[in-house]
Design a protein around this motif. Sequence first.
Motif, short mmCIF file in Angstrom:
data_model
loop_
_atom_site.label_atom_id
_atom_site.label_comp_id
_atom_site.label_asym_id
_atom_site.label_seq_id
_atom_site.Cartn_x
_atom_site.Cartn_y
_atom_site.Cartn_z
N PHE A 193 -9.85 -124.32 1.46
CA PHE A 193 -9.90 -125.59 2.31
C PHE A 193 -11.10 -126.51 1.93
CE2 PHE A 193 -8.04 -122.16 4.91
CZ PHE A 193 -6.69 -122.53 4.85
N ASP A 194 -11.46 -126.52 0.81
CA ASP A 194 -12.80 -127.28 -0.01
C ASP A 194 -12.32 -128.79 0.17
OD1 ASP A 194 -10.87 -126.47 -1.62
OD2 ASP A 194 -12.49 -126.45 -3.26
N VAL A 195 -11.32 -129.15 0.49
CA VAL A 195 -11.14 -130.79 0.33
C VAL A 195 -12.03 -131.33 1.50
CG1 VAL A 195 -8.90 -130.84 -1.06
CG2 VAL A 195 -8.85 -130.97 1.31
N GLU A 196 -12.34 -130.60 2.76
CA GLU A 196 -12.62 -131.12 4.00
C GLU A 196 -14.14 -130.25 4.19
OE1 GLU A 196 -11.81 -133.58 5.88
OE2 GLU A 196 -10.24 -134.15 4.81
N PRO A 197 -15.08 -130.90 4.55
CA PRO A 197 -16.36 -130.02 4.78
C PRO A 197 -16.17 -129.27 6.16
CG PRO A 197 -16.68 -132.44 5.46
CD PRO A 197 -15.34 -132.34 4.61
N LEU A 198 -16.60 -127.91 6.27
CA LEU A 198 -16.72 -127.24 7.35
C LEU A 198 -18.13 -127.11 8.03
CD1 LEU A 198 -15.25 -125.34 9.37
CD2 LEU A 198 -15.61 -123.51 7.80
N GLN A 205 2.67 -124.47 2.77
CA GLN A 205 4.18 -124.59 2.91
C GLN A 205 4.87 -124.89 1.58
OE1 GLN A 205 3.92 -127.95 5.72
NE2 GLN A 205 2.98 -126.90 7.02
N GLU A 206 4.51 -125.32 0.81
CA GLU A 206 5.23 -125.42 -0.60
C GLU A 206 5.56 -124.03 -1.00
OE1 GLU A 206 1.42 -125.58 -3.79
OE2 GLU A 206 2.28 -127.37 -3.05
N ARG A 207 4.86 -123.09 -0.70
CA ARG A 207 5.25 -121.47 -1.28
C ARG A 207 6.26 -120.93 -0.36
NH1 ARG A 207 1.94 -117.12 -0.08
NH2 ARG A 207 2.75 -115.52 -0.93
N THR A 217 -6.19 -129.91 10.85
CA THR A 217 -6.63 -130.57 9.72
C THR A 217 -5.41 -130.24 8.58
OG1 THR A 217 -8.65 -130.94 10.00
CG2 THR A 217 -8.23 -131.15 7.77
N PHE A 218 -5.17 -129.11 8.38
CA PHE A 218 -4.34 -128.36 7.16
C PHE A 218 -2.97 -128.05 7.68
CE2 PHE A 218 -8.79 -127.91 5.96
CZ PHE A 218 -8.77 -128.57 4.55
N GLY A 219 -2.69 -127.70 8.89
CA GLY A 219 -1.52 -127.20 9.40
C GLY A 219 -0.69 -128.53 9.66
N GLY A 274 -2.78 -131.60 5.60
CA GLY A 274 -1.70 -130.77 6.13
C GLY A 274 -1.34 -129.62 4.77
N GLY A 275 -0.03 -129.28 4.97
CA GLY A 275 0.59 -128.40 3.98
C GLY A 275 0.47 -126.89 3.98
N TRP A 276 -0.11 -126.46 5.28
CA TRP A 276 -0.22 -125.05 5.39
C TRP A 276 0.20 -124.67 6.81
CZ3 TRP A 276 -3.12 -121.22 2.72
CH2 TRP A 276 -4.01 -122.05 1.66
N TRP A 277 0.59 -123.29 6.84
CA TRP A 277 0.84 -122.71 8.09
C TRP A 277 -0.27 -121.89 8.57
CZ3 TRP A 277 5.33 -124.63 9.55
CH2 TRP A 277 6.57 -125.13 8.64
#
Length: 194
Positions: free
Chosen positions: A173-178, A88-90, A53-55, A62-65
């Motif tokens: 990662f709070d934009v998506e439920p877990l 990833q932006e950082r 979802t985030f990688g 997306g947007g994460w390693w």
Amino acid sequence: MGKGKRPATYEDIEALPPGWVGEIIDDELWALPRPPTWNLWVMSVLGARLGRTFGVGQGGPGGWWILIEPELHFGRQVLVPDLAGWRQERAPALLEREVPFFDLAPDWVCEVLSPSTEALDREHKLRLYHQQGVSHAWLVDPRARTLEVYRRGTRGWRFARYGGEDVVRAEPFDVEPLELGRLWAPGSMPAPGP
């Protein structure tokens, strides 16, 4: 560290027997066996869920390693969180270096607690993560079936605790439920209460 005892070095980590993970914290070697099966399940499920979802952004922003068990070097400290993530932006070129460790503090770390690691994770590693500027830390206890979400504040961590079958929106990662129920190994029973 005891008087007259030499500080631990990376060579001490390399000398550990196969199947052991070594970390250097406050000049002391911490050698721990590989994680138990419940912990591996949590690491696998979280790594797959957050990585997808985030990688890679499949079904999410997306947007994460997101990496499993990266080796982190903070000066003389060597830590190996169960999971870690960098925005990833950082850190756009994070994976371009061909070295087996990272010296840039992650934005998020996750430690999956076991009886042999809980004190180390809570007392030492959380302190070091805060000192290094990690903005979020998760502690997952598969026996108690809990997730503790820590957010970095100026004077320490602020945290929230969730458990059981809760469906949560856990920072960062709070934009998506877990769904926490998916983290607990099938057929595993929660640890008995006090």
